[in-house]
Design a protein around this motif. Structure first.
Motif, mmCIF file in Angstrom:
data_model
loop_
_atom_site.group_PDB
_atom_site.id
_atom_site.type_symbol
_atom_site.label_atom_id
_atom_site.label_comp_id
_atom_site.label_asym_id
_atom_site.label_seq_id
_atom_site.Cartn_x
_atom_site.Cartn_y
_atom_site.Cartn_z
ATOM 1 N N GLU A 112 -11.186 62.416 12.546
ATOM 2 C CA GLU A 112 -10.578 61.762 11.382
ATOM 3 C C GLU A 112 -10.003 60.406 11.776
ATOM 4 O OE1 GLU A 112 -10.851 62.445 8.162
ATOM 5 O OE2 GLU A 112 -9.181 63.809 7.743
ATOM 6 N N SER A 149 -11.643 69.923 3.130
ATOM 7 C CA SER A 149 -11.887 69.310 1.817
ATOM 8 C C SER A 149 -10.544 69.117 1.123
ATOM 9 C CB SER A 149 -12.747 70.232 0.964
ATOM 10 O OG SER A 149 -14.007 70.376 1.541
ATOM 11 N N PRO A 150 -10.404 68.064 0.325
ATOM 12 C CA PRO A 150 -9.143 67.909 -0.423
ATOM 13 C C PRO A 150 -9.044 68.982 -1.498
ATOM 14 C CG PRO A 150 -10.750 66.262 -1.094
ATOM 15 C CD PRO A 150 -11.373 67.009 0.039
ATOM 16 N N ALA A 151 -7.841 69.153 -2.030
ATOM 17 C CA ALA A 151 -7.647 70.190 -3.059
ATOM 18 C C ALA A 151 -8.572 69.929 -4.253
ATOM 19 C CB ALA A 151 -6.193 70.189 -3.505
ATOM 20 N N GLN A 152 -8.710 68.649 -4.595
ATOM 21 C CA GLN A 152 -9.607 68.332 -5.711
ATOM 22 C C GLN A 152 -10.625 67.285 -5.263
ATOM 23 O OE1 GLN A 152 -6.608 67.527 -8.628
ATOM 24 N NE2 GLN A 152 -7.023 69.521 -9.579
ATOM 25 N N PRO A 153 -11.717 67.761 -4.683
ATOM 26 C CA PRO A 153 -12.719 66.813 -4.188
ATOM 27 C C PRO A 153 -13.303 65.980 -5.335
ATOM 28 C CG PRO A 153 -13.316 69.099 -3.663
ATOM 29 C CD PRO A 153 -12.131 69.148 -4.541
ATOM 30 N N ASP A 203 -7.034 70.330 10.335
ATOM 31 C CA ASP A 203 -6.559 69.144 9.618
ATOM 32 C C ASP A 203 -7.707 68.303 9.055
ATOM 33 O OD1 ASP A 203 -7.385 68.463 12.078
ATOM 34 O OD2 ASP A 203 -5.536 67.535 12.767
ATOM 35 N N LYS A 221 -12.533 61.161 2.887
ATOM 36 C CA LYS A 221 -11.452 62.155 2.747
ATOM 37 C C LYS A 221 -11.421 62.752 1.341
ATOM 38 C CE LYS A 221 -8.367 60.208 6.169
ATOM 39 N NZ LYS A 221 -7.191 59.396 6.380
ATOM 40 N N ASP A 222 -12.042 62.063 0.382
ATOM 41 C CA ASP A 222 -12.054 62.578 -0.993
ATOM 42 C C ASP A 222 -13.286 63.434 -1.286
ATOM 43 O OD1 ASP A 222 -9.698 61.263 -1.497
ATOM 44 O OD2 ASP A 222 -10.692 59.423 -2.152
ATOM 45 N N ASP A 273 -15.949 66.569 -0.940
ATOM 46 C CA ASP A 273 -16.004 67.963 -0.518
ATOM 47 C C ASP A 273 -16.714 67.919 0.832
ATOM 48 O OD1 ASP A 273 -16.134 70.991 -1.114
ATOM 49 O OD2 ASP A 273 -18.158 70.437 -0.473
#
Ligand SMILES: Nc1ncnc2c1ncn2[C@@H]1O[C@H](COP(=O)(O)OP(=O)(O)OP(=O)(O)O)[C@@H](O)[C@H]1O
Length: 611
Positions: free
Chosen positions: A410, A341-345, A338, A424-425, A427
């Protein structure tokens, strides 16, 4: 002690996954090597069929050649055919091994690497929950079991089933009464097999989990050998280990007894049937309804399929153990990461060196809901290039707060911002390249000093730059002792750096954090094991290095506090006050209390307090 498997994955043995579901999950791994496995299977099947052909030649030899006093040449031909069949059987067995060994070992390696990679990705919270022995046994012995099953167990189970069925059909061709008799024997075997499957599966799961827990116990006692010896806890630890080892032994015995009882049925039933078959067969030969050759062939077939019938018990046991091993493997692989990296860093607009925590809240997963959160509402801003010391009484959550910056844990709520961007944003890899961490409890790896220090060094540096970086980091951390080691900076240090003193290990770990050339440094009391003089030297040099780096440093000693531009006081899950050391000393009662309780009477800060 970390959780045992029972805590780690509560569904373990209570909610068994169906065999078909487990095999379905294995299918994508097997698919690429399936052609070779299938060739191996054909060879094994061929070997089984050839083995069954031998009794047919025998029957022909007895019924045809010997009955009509055939020529010696015909006898020799029969013998020759039998020898040739034996050779072909051996050749096919050899080919089976050639076909399956490499792909099975390849699959094992591939799954092990994937497992390791997944372990590396899983968050710290997962590793805090799972015993290391459990992970070790799942990555080593469970996958070895899978290889052995794929290379041997699975195909032999099919081949031996085919051999037994073919043997039964051949028995029917020689005498349907004797064939039927043999078939009837499968009824008690099937009933026993059903019970065996349930009992053995439960015992197998228990034994594999206990072996994992035992490995954890070994790992912990080796790791903590100094503490155990120093506290004279050897006998106590031994007793605990002994009890665990005995439980495993009992489970292994239960497993062996379950298998033995099944094998007894598998061996005794066909043998009894053969005894009855001999009586019936002789009677049939006497009244002329069965030829001697067919009776000989019947017993020869029974001898050929006796091995497979017996082997099927072992192979069934192996299949069940492998299924358990696979379930254990997939339990770890299914653990959700959990912290990823977010889907779109996003990339921060400017790497301004700032660090900020806004209304940050955090509770450890296993205490969430039952306890007050460790961090209730943290608001803290560290300016670019600033060194901020974090102080608070023991257990106030200083290390926990630090772990939130590189996302080792986290935040449950709120935001942690690095260079103005929510962690969290980022990479994840980039974020962690930006931040270097040194913990109080240092972990070094069993490689050279150079390898340890340059672990996080920027990759684009050439050899000369790396050498310069290594020298500078060792110099700042006052770790020049490394050059005096037998092989200098190439000296291999023991597992976890145990061959070094606590202070030496800390200095290497500090050098590692410095060599990472981070824009943000997170230091968890990295000087605690140093003597006062060395700490002074490190502090002096660190002050230069930290000049351009935003640093958050947990301080347990006034001298570490003195490194900082400002100090943040953590209390009851909140930042109680922020200011210079002298300002806080004069204005904050709790700060005075915390500083007074810090462990360093020699330092100026303490003298100040005491004045
Ligand atoms: N993995 C964990 N799971 C559950 N609770 C934890 C975990 N790690 C720490 N804690 C608890 O969180 C609290 C804060 O621990 P933390 O190590 O952050 O404190 P600290 O201020 O750094 O302490 P110290 O000054 O002694 O190093 C403690 O009560 C500790 O027991």
């Amino acid at each position: 002690m970390r959780g045992t498997v029972a805590q780690a994955q509560p569904n373990g043995s209570n909610d068994p996954v169906p065999l078909t579901a487990t095999l379905k999950r294995l299918a994508p791994f097997v698919k690429p090597i399936f052609p070779r496995l299938f060739c191996g299977f054909l060879c094994a099947l061929g070997a089984g069929i050839v083995a069954l052909a031998i009794p047919q030649v025998l029957a022909w030899l007895v019924n045809v050649v010997l009955q009509r006093d055939g020529a010696a040449s015909e006898v020799w031909i029969s013998v020759g055919i039998i020898a040739a069949l034996g050779f072909v059987e051996a050749l096919l067995i050899f080919l089976r091994r050639q076909f399956v060994l490499n792909p099975a070992a390849g699959l094992e390696a591939q799954m092990r690497i994937r497992f390791y990679k997944h372990l590396q990705r899983l968050p710290v919270a997962f590793h805090e929950r799972w015993g290391s022995g459990q992970l070790l046994s799942r990555s080593m012995s469970d996958l070895s079991l899978l290889r052995r099953w794929l290379a041997f167990g699975a195909m032999m189970l099919v081949v031996e089933t085919v051999t037994v069925v073919t043997g039964l059909v051949l028995m029917f061709t020689h005498s349907w009464i004797l064939g039927l008799l043999y078939l009837l024997g499968s009824i008690p075997i099937a009933i026993k097999a059903y019970r065996f499957r349930n009992d053995y599966r439960a015992a197998s799961r228990r034994s594999q989990d206990q072996a994992g827990d035992l490995a954890t116990a070994v790992e912990e006692s080796v790791h903590g050998i100094r503490v155990i010896k120093a506290f004279g806890r050897g006998p106590h630890v031994y007793e605990g280990f002994n009890a665990q080892a005995k439980s495993l032994q009992e489970t292994e015995i239960t497993k062996a007894k379950t298998l033995a009882s099944f094998l007894l049925t598998v061996v005794a039933v066909p043998e009894t049937i053969l005894g009855i078959g001999l009586v019936i067969g002789l009677a049939q030969v006497a009244n002329g309804t069965l030829s001697v050759g067919s009776l000989v062939a019947y017993f020869a077939i029974a001898a050929v399929i006796a091995g497979p019938v017996e082997g099927m018990g072992m192979l069934l046991g192996m299949t069940l153990s492998t299924k358990t091993a696979l379930d254990r493997h997939f339990e770890v692989m299914d653990s959700i990461n959990d912290i990823a990296s977010p889907a779109q860093p996003q990339i921060p607009a400017e790497r301004d060196g700032s660090m900020k925590l806004e209304h940050v809240r955090f509770a450890y997963p296993d205490t969430a809901g039952t306890h007050r959160p460790i961090l209730a509402d943290i608001n803290l801003e560290i300016r670019p290039g600033e060194t901020m010391a974090l102080v608070g009484i023991t257990g106030s959550g200083k290390s926990t707060l630090l772990n939130l910056v590189p996302r080792l844990h986290e935040a449950t709520a709120g935001k942690v911002l690095v260079h103005g961007q929510d962690v969290k944003d980022w990479d994840l890899e980039q974020l962690r390249a930006e931040i270097a961490v040194a913990f109080e409890d240092t972990t070094l790896f069993s490689t050279s000093i150079r390898g340890n220090v340059l672990l996080g060094a920027p990759e684009h540096l050439d050899e000369r730059q790396r050498e310069a970086l290594l020298a500078e980091a060792l110099d700042v951390a006052q770790a020049q002792f490394a050059y005096a080691l037998p092989d200098g900076v190439d000296t291999l240090i023991g597992e976890e750096g145990l061959s070094l003193s606590g202070g030496q290990r800390q200095r290497i770990a500090l050098a590692r954090a410095i060599a990472a050339r981070p824009s943000v440094l997170v230091l968890d009391d990295p000087l605690s094991a140093l003597d006062v003089r060395t700490e002074e030297l490190v502090t002096e040099r660190l002050r230069d290095v930290l000049a351009g780096t935003t640093t958050l440093i947990v301080a347990h000693r006034p001298s570490t506090v003195m490194l900082a531009d400002r100090v943040a006081l953590l209390r009851d899950g909140r930042i109680d006050a922020v200011g210079s050391h002298t300002h806080l000393l004069s204005t904050n009662e709790h700060y005075r209390f915390v500083i007074a309780s810090l462990d360093d009477e020699e330092q100026p800060a303490t003298s100040e307090v005491s004045r």
